[in-house]
Design a protein around this motif. Sequence first.
Motif, PDB file in Angstrom:
ATOM      1  N   VAL A  83       0.838  -1.088   0.012  1.00 35.34           N
ATOM      2  CA  VAL A  83       0.262  -0.182   0.130  1.00 35.34           C
ATOM      3  C   VAL A  83       0.985   1.200   0.021  1.00 35.34           C
ATOM      4  CG1 VAL A  83      -1.610   1.233   1.279  1.00 35.34           C
ATOM      5  CG2 VAL A  83      -1.710  -1.145   1.244  1.00 35.34           C
ATOM      6  N   VAL A  84       0.621   2.252  -0.972  1.00 39.68           N
ATOM      7  CA  VAL A  84       1.196   3.530  -1.010  1.00 39.68           C
ATOM      8  C   VAL A  84       0.142   4.494  -0.577  1.00 39.68           C
ATOM      9  CG1 VAL A  84       2.409   5.173  -2.300  1.00 39.68           C
ATOM     10  CG2 VAL A  84       2.952   2.888  -2.602  1.00 39.68           C
ATOM     11  N   LEU A  85       0.403   5.078   0.487  1.00 41.43           N
ATOM     12  CA  LEU A  85      -0.757   6.100   1.014  1.00 41.43           C
ATOM     13  C   LEU A  85      -0.546   7.564   0.325  1.00 41.43           C
ATOM     14  CD1 LEU A  85      -1.086   5.142   4.633  1.00 41.43           C
ATOM     15  CD2 LEU A  85      -2.684   4.312   2.731  1.00 41.43           C
ATOM     16  N   ALA A  86      -1.396   8.403   0.568  1.00 39.80           N
ATOM     17  CA  ALA A  86      -1.414   9.910  -0.110  1.00 39.80           C
ATOM     18  C   ALA A  86      -0.305  10.691   0.522  1.00 39.80           C
ATOM     19  CB  ALA A  86      -2.653  10.485  -0.151  1.00 39.80           C
ATOM     20  N   HIS A  87      -0.138  10.593   1.906  1.00 33.12           N
ATOM     21  CA  HIS A  87       0.607  11.528   2.719  1.00 33.12           C
ATOM     22  C   HIS A  87       2.132  10.892   2.811  1.00 33.12           C
ATOM     23  CE1 HIS A  87      -1.123   8.639   5.717  1.00 33.12           C
ATOM     24  NE2 HIS A  87       0.328   9.001   6.406  1.00 33.12           N
ATOM     25  N   ARG A  88       3.065  11.639   2.968  1.00 34.10           N
ATOM     26  CA  ARG A  88       4.386  11.206   3.027  1.00 34.10           C
ATOM     27  C   ARG A  88       4.740  10.772   4.569  1.00 34.10           C
ATOM     28  NH1 ARG A  88       8.574  15.319  -0.174  1.00 34.10           N
ATOM     29  NH2 ARG A  88      10.084  14.094   1.056  1.00 34.10           N
ATOM     30  N   PRO A  89       4.971   9.661   4.726  1.00 31.83           N
ATOM     31  CA  PRO A  89       5.515   9.067   6.127  1.00 31.83           C
ATOM     32  C   PRO A  89       6.458   9.714   6.769  1.00 31.83           C
ATOM     33  CG  PRO A  89       6.423   7.721   4.524  1.00 31.83           C
ATOM     34  CD  PRO A  89       5.632   8.491   3.761  1.00 31.83           C
ATOM     35  N   ARG A  90       6.580   9.941   8.166  1.00 29.24           N
ATOM     36  CA  ARG A  90       7.525  10.335   8.675  1.00 29.24           C
ATOM     37  C   ARG A  90       8.599   9.383   8.853  1.00 29.24           C
ATOM     38  NH1 ARG A  90       4.472  13.004  14.030  1.00 29.24           N
ATOM     39  NH2 ARG A  90       3.277  14.616  12.862  1.00 29.24           N
ATOM     40  N   THR A  91       9.900   9.703   8.505  1.00 26.73           N
ATOM     41  CA  THR A  91      10.876   8.654   8.392  1.00 26.73           C
ATOM     42  C   THR A  91      12.116   9.037   9.229  1.00 26.73           C
ATOM     43  OG1 THR A  91      11.725   9.634   6.283  1.00 26.73           O
ATOM     44  CG2 THR A  91      10.172   7.875   6.093  1.00 26.73           C
ATOM     45  N   GLY A  92      12.193  10.226   9.837  1.00 26.35           N
ATOM     46  CA  GLY A  92      13.490  10.861  10.612  1.00 26.35           C
ATOM     47  C   GLY A  92      14.396  10.961   9.747  1.00 26.35           C
ATOM     48  N   LEU A  93      15.789  10.525  10.044  1.00 25.68           N
ATOM     49  CA  LEU A  93      16.852  10.837   9.361  1.00 25.68           C
ATOM     50  C   LEU A  93      17.203   9.581   8.053  1.00 25.68           C
ATOM     51  CD1 LEU A  93      19.023  12.135  12.172  1.00 25.68           C
ATOM     52  CD2 LEU A  93      17.562  13.553  10.467  1.00 25.68           C
ATOM     53  N   MET A  94      16.083   8.896   7.797  1.00 17.39           N
ATOM     54  CA  MET A  94      16.515   7.773   7.056  1.00 17.39           C
ATOM     55  C   MET A  94      16.850   8.091   5.837  1.00 17.39           C
ATOM     56  SD  MET A  94      13.314   5.077   8.109  1.00 17.39           S
ATOM     57  CE  MET A  94      14.084   3.721   7.094  1.00 17.39           C
ATOM     58  N   ARG A  95      17.733   7.435   4.772  1.00 19.84           N
ATOM     59  CA  ARG A  95      17.958   7.892   3.617  1.00 19.84           C
ATOM     60  C   ARG A  95      16.833   6.877   2.692  1.00 19.84           C
ATOM     61  NH1 ARG A  95      22.053   5.191   2.165  1.00 19.84           N
ATOM     62  NH2 ARG A  95      22.302   3.984   4.018  1.00 19.84           N
ATOM     63  N   ALA A  96      16.999   7.501   1.273  1.00 22.01           N
ATOM     64  CA  ALA A  96      16.068   6.812   0.627  1.00 22.01           C
ATOM     65  C   ALA A  96      16.050   5.630   0.377  1.00 22.01           C
ATOM     66  CB  ALA A  96      16.139   7.643  -0.940  1.00 22.01           C
ATOM     67  N   GLU A  97      17.378   5.130   0.419  1.00 23.01           N
ATOM     68  CA  GLU A  97      17.579   3.741   0.235  1.00 23.01           C
ATOM     69  C   GLU A  97      17.159   3.018   1.399  1.00 23.01           C
ATOM     70  OE1 GLU A  97      21.189   0.587  -0.996  1.00 23.01           O
ATOM     71  OE2 GLU A  97      21.530   2.513   0.021  1.00 23.01           O
ATOM     72  N   GLU A  98      17.193   3.405   2.676  1.00 23.17           N
ATOM     73  CA  GLU A  98      16.661   2.950   3.699  1.00 23.17           C
ATOM     74  C   GLU A  98      15.029   2.773   3.806  1.00 23.17           C
ATOM     75  OE1 GLU A  98      20.439   4.038   7.001  1.00 23.17           O
ATOM     76  OE2 GLU A  98      18.506   5.477   6.526  1.00 23.17           O
ATOM     77  N   VAL A 150      10.013   6.905  -4.343  1.00 17.03           N
ATOM     78  CA  VAL A 150      10.816   6.113  -3.513  1.00 17.03           C
ATOM     79  C   VAL A 150       9.874   5.248  -2.874  1.00 17.03           C
ATOM     80  CG1 VAL A 150      11.871   6.381  -1.147  1.00 17.03           C
ATOM     81  CG2 VAL A 150      12.596   7.502  -3.085  1.00 17.03           C
ATOM     82  N   LEU A 151       8.519   5.908  -2.410  1.00 16.20           N
ATOM     83  CA  LEU A 151       7.629   4.910  -1.841  1.00 16.20           C
ATOM     84  C   LEU A 151       7.144   3.712  -2.756  1.00 16.20           C
ATOM     85  CD1 LEU A 151       5.611   7.756  -0.014  1.00 16.20           C
ATOM     86  CD2 LEU A 151       7.384   6.281   1.026  1.00 16.20           C
ATOM     87  N   ILE A 152       6.901   4.060  -3.776  1.00 19.96           N
ATOM     88  CA  ILE A 152       6.622   3.047  -4.881  1.00 19.96           C
ATOM     89  C   ILE A 152       7.542   2.030  -5.063  1.00 19.96           C
ATOM     90  CG2 ILE A 152       6.007   2.591  -7.232  1.00 19.96           C
ATOM     91  CD1 ILE A 152       4.591   5.242  -7.498  1.00 19.96           C
ATOM     92  N   ALA A 153       9.083   2.388  -5.012  1.00 19.56           N
ATOM     93  CA  ALA A 153      10.335   1.346  -4.792  1.00 19.56           C
ATOM     94  C   ALA A 153      10.024   0.404  -3.632  1.00 19.56           C
ATOM     95  CB  ALA A 153      11.409   2.423  -4.850  1.00 19.56           C
ATOM     96  N   ARG A 154       9.565   1.056  -2.527  1.00 23.89           N
ATOM     97  CA  ARG A 154       9.473   0.500  -1.201  1.00 23.89           C
ATOM     98  C   ARG A 154       8.442  -0.539  -1.489  1.00 23.89           C
ATOM     99  NH1 ARG A 154       6.891   3.294   3.825  1.00 23.89           N
ATOM    100  NH2 ARG A 154       5.152   3.391   2.569  1.00 23.89           N
ATOM    101  N   ALA A 155       7.181  -0.184  -1.954  1.00 23.80           N
ATOM    102  CA  ALA A 155       6.122  -1.352  -2.082  1.00 23.80           C
ATOM    103  C   ALA A 155       6.559  -2.272  -3.100  1.00 23.80           C
ATOM    104  CB  ALA A 155       4.758  -0.372  -2.777  1.00 23.80           C
ATOM    105  N   LEU A 156       7.305  -2.154  -4.365  1.00 24.25           N
ATOM    106  CA  LEU A 156       7.912  -3.017  -4.983  1.00 24.25           C
ATOM    107  C   LEU A 156       8.870  -3.900  -4.491  1.00 24.25           C
ATOM    108  CD1 LEU A 156       8.448  -0.976  -8.500  1.00 24.25           C
ATOM    109  CD2 LEU A 156       6.506  -2.588  -7.915  1.00 24.25           C
ATOM    110  N   ALA A 157       9.601  -3.436  -3.630  1.00 27.35           N
ATOM    111  CA  ALA A 157      10.740  -4.402  -2.704  1.00 27.35           C
ATOM    112  C   ALA A 157       9.914  -5.242  -1.877  1.00 27.35           C
ATOM    113  CB  ALA A 157      11.742  -3.437  -1.789  1.00 27.35           C
TER     114      ALA A 157
END
Length: 257
Positions: A83-98, A150-157
């Motif tokens: 699932v990819v939601l409309a709002h950006r999640p809070r990720t702290g200091l995480m990098r895109a790859e993380e 990036v969020l779609i990449a997370r969903a694909l991963a």
Amino acid sequence: MTTPRLHAEALVIGHARRPLRPALDVLLRPGTVTALLGNNGSGKSTLLRTLSGALPPISGRVLLNDRPVHGMMERDRARQVAVVLAHRPRTGLMRAEEVVRLGRVPWSAGWFRVQAGDEAQVLQAMEQTRTVELASRSFNELSDGEAQRVLIARALAQDAPVLLLDEPTAYLDVSQRAVLMQLLRTIARDRGLTVLLATHDLQQALDSTDAVLVLGRDGTHFHGAPEEAVRSGAIAGAFAVDGLRFDAETRVFRPLE
């Protein structure tokens, strides 16, 4: 005909046991992108949450490859539905790859514990979404378009056969919307995914998806080819506004003359 992967059977959605709309039956097949259309309040987000298993149905059931989604354990369900939601999640200091690597959590023995194949899945997802060059950047510093990829990449991963997206183009400009929609269609066909996305971008949905699921004002729904949704009047009826008419040829609403 391809066997349906996701099946909403006599499904009634709603909150606190109060139905939002009448029962609907929908079959979604592999390798296709379906746009979920309807006015605000029509139940798009509620339907997505119900299909994902996050919200229980009032009645009816959701089947994934003939298995009831709401009967699955959460971890098992996460392996089947991303699932990819409309709002950006809070990720702290995480990098895109993380952030992308989080998609492997349902398959991992523990948080960020790398297993055989995990890194290959992450890299493939980032290559498909053209986010490899963003890998070391802070997720919070990405533009809306970059963050969405990036969020779609997370969903694909996550390697789930079903991908549900809520307003994935909401904050994107026209060119970014077109790129994202083309990306989803390519990924759906290459990976055999079943993709359902809720959107307010009527023109883009009619031009860039394999099918549309239209939630009408009167409780009816239409599921079929975009051309048939236009021809049948399903679009005009669902989005009817006083003083405007839907031009089926140009697929836009125009003032009454």
